[in-house]
Write a protein that holds these residues in place. Structure first.
Motif, short mmCIF file in Angstrom:
data_model
loop_
_atom_site.label_atom_id
_atom_site.label_comp_id
_atom_site.label_asym_id
_atom_site.label_seq_id
_atom_site.Cartn_x
_atom_site.Cartn_y
_atom_site.Cartn_z
N PRO A 31 6.17 10.38 -14.77
CA PRO A 31 7.12 9.35 -14.26
C PRO A 31 6.78 8.79 -12.88
O PRO A 31 6.38 9.68 -11.97
N MET A 32 6.58 7.50 -12.77
CA MET A 32 5.83 6.95 -11.64
C MET A 32 6.60 5.64 -11.14
O MET A 32 7.16 4.99 -11.92
N LEU A 33 6.50 5.38 -9.99
CA LEU A 33 7.00 4.09 -9.17
C LEU A 33 5.95 3.20 -9.55
O LEU A 33 4.51 3.50 -9.30
N TYR A 34 6.06 1.96 -9.50
CA TYR A 34 5.14 0.83 -9.72
C TYR A 34 5.39 -0.20 -8.74
O TYR A 34 6.57 -0.66 -8.62
N ALA A 35 4.36 -0.67 -8.11
CA ALA A 35 4.44 -1.99 -7.28
C ALA A 35 3.22 -2.83 -7.26
O ALA A 35 2.12 -2.36 -7.72
N ASN A 36 3.64 -4.15 -7.31
CA ASN A 36 2.36 -5.07 -7.16
C ASN A 36 2.75 -6.32 -6.04
O ASN A 36 3.80 -6.83 -6.28
N ALA A 37 1.89 -6.47 -5.18
CA ALA A 37 2.08 -7.30 -4.35
C ALA A 37 0.87 -8.39 -4.14
O ALA A 37 -0.51 -7.77 -4.11
N VAL A 38 1.11 -9.67 -3.96
CA VAL A 38 0.33 -10.77 -3.81
C VAL A 38 0.53 -11.70 -2.66
O VAL A 38 1.53 -12.24 -2.66
N VAL A 39 -0.52 -11.83 -1.74
CA VAL A 39 -0.39 -12.71 -0.63
C VAL A 39 -1.29 -13.89 -0.99
O VAL A 39 -2.36 -13.73 -0.81
N GLY A 40 -0.98 -15.11 -0.92
CA GLY A 40 -1.54 -16.46 -1.31
C GLY A 40 -2.31 -16.60 0.26
O GLY A 40 -1.70 -16.51 1.13
#
Length: 247
Positions: A161-170
């Motif tokens: 089991p894991m944490l998930y993150a996704n960030a995008v900066v334009g």
């Protein structure tokens, strides 16, 4: 980790009506990673450092986003890794109860495959910053082989089991963006993280379809401790190239 996962799940659930996806959409992508591995493996208490050559590896993913309140968006990801090399053992190695003496020469292999199902919510979604957070269910398969005349192979599998993150900066005024995404988890004495960061350029931008090319770096860190009486420590990093299509 056991406390953090339920807390994150609860916060995402209660905040989901405010951060749900705006429209129904599908994103698919493929990545090619030139990985430089550093590994140690063997039966528990008898592992040794092993040399592996750099090699390229592939990953494929698909994300499905929808406007339904409370229900999370879903991403599926498949990563496969396979390393080969030759090692002069610094100490005594044991694999599957077969003993290899110190200073002997062996050919070694390591295979790693994992499939993720990530469930996430969009906390932010605009041209300047987008942020997704969620949880991933990962199934991990690891195989280690040693050849010295005959080949001995041992494999283990474990859920993670894991944490998930996704960030995008334009990048303002361009079709470019900076991104960071990945997973982190600790479970039953094991630990794993895989992180990616880089630059994306959207070279096709139509009303119903867009395509981006991605260039970045990836790092994977895996520690399996006494899983079915085998230990595996692996660190792999390097540059990756990807293509992503959004419908």
């Amino acid at each position: 980790m056991k406390i953090l996962l339920p807390l994150l799940g609860a916060s995402l659930l209660f905040s989901s009506p405010l951060v749900m996806a705006d429209v129904l959409g599908v994103t698919v992508g493929a990545e090619w990673w030139q990985a430089n591995p550093d590994a140690r493996a063997g039966d528990t208490g008898f592992s040794q450092p092993l040399h592996f050559d750099d090699d390229s590896h592939s990953a494929f993913y698909a994300a499905f986003e929808h406007p339904i309140p409370l229900l999370p968006n879903v991403m599926l990801r498949r990563q496969t890794l396979s390393f080969q090399g030759d090692t002069r053992l610094a100490g005594t190695l044991q694999l599957h109860d077969v003993v290899y003496a110190a200073q002997s020469q062996v050919h070694n292999g390591l295979g790693l495959e994992y499939t993720d199902a990530s469930f996430y919510y969009e906390l932010l979604d605009n041209d300047i910053l987008s942020l997704d957070l969620g949880l991933s269910a990962r199934f991990l398969q690891t195989d280690v082989s040693i050849t010295q005349g005959a080949t001995v192979t041992r494999g283990v599998s474990t859920p993670m089991p894991m944490l998930y993150a996704n960030a995008v900066v334009g990048v303002f005024g361009t079709n470019s963006s900076l991104f960071f995404n990945g997973n982190y988890g600790r479970y039953d004495g094991h630990q794993m993280s895989d992180l990616r960061a880089g630059f994306a350029y959207e070279w096709i931008d139509l009303a119903a379809f867009s395509m981006s090319v991605k260039l970045g770096v990836q790092r994977l860190d895996l520690k399996l401790n006494a899983e079915d009486r085998m230990d595996v420590d692996l660190v792999a990093d390097g540059v990756f190239l990807g293509l992503e299509a959004d419908f």
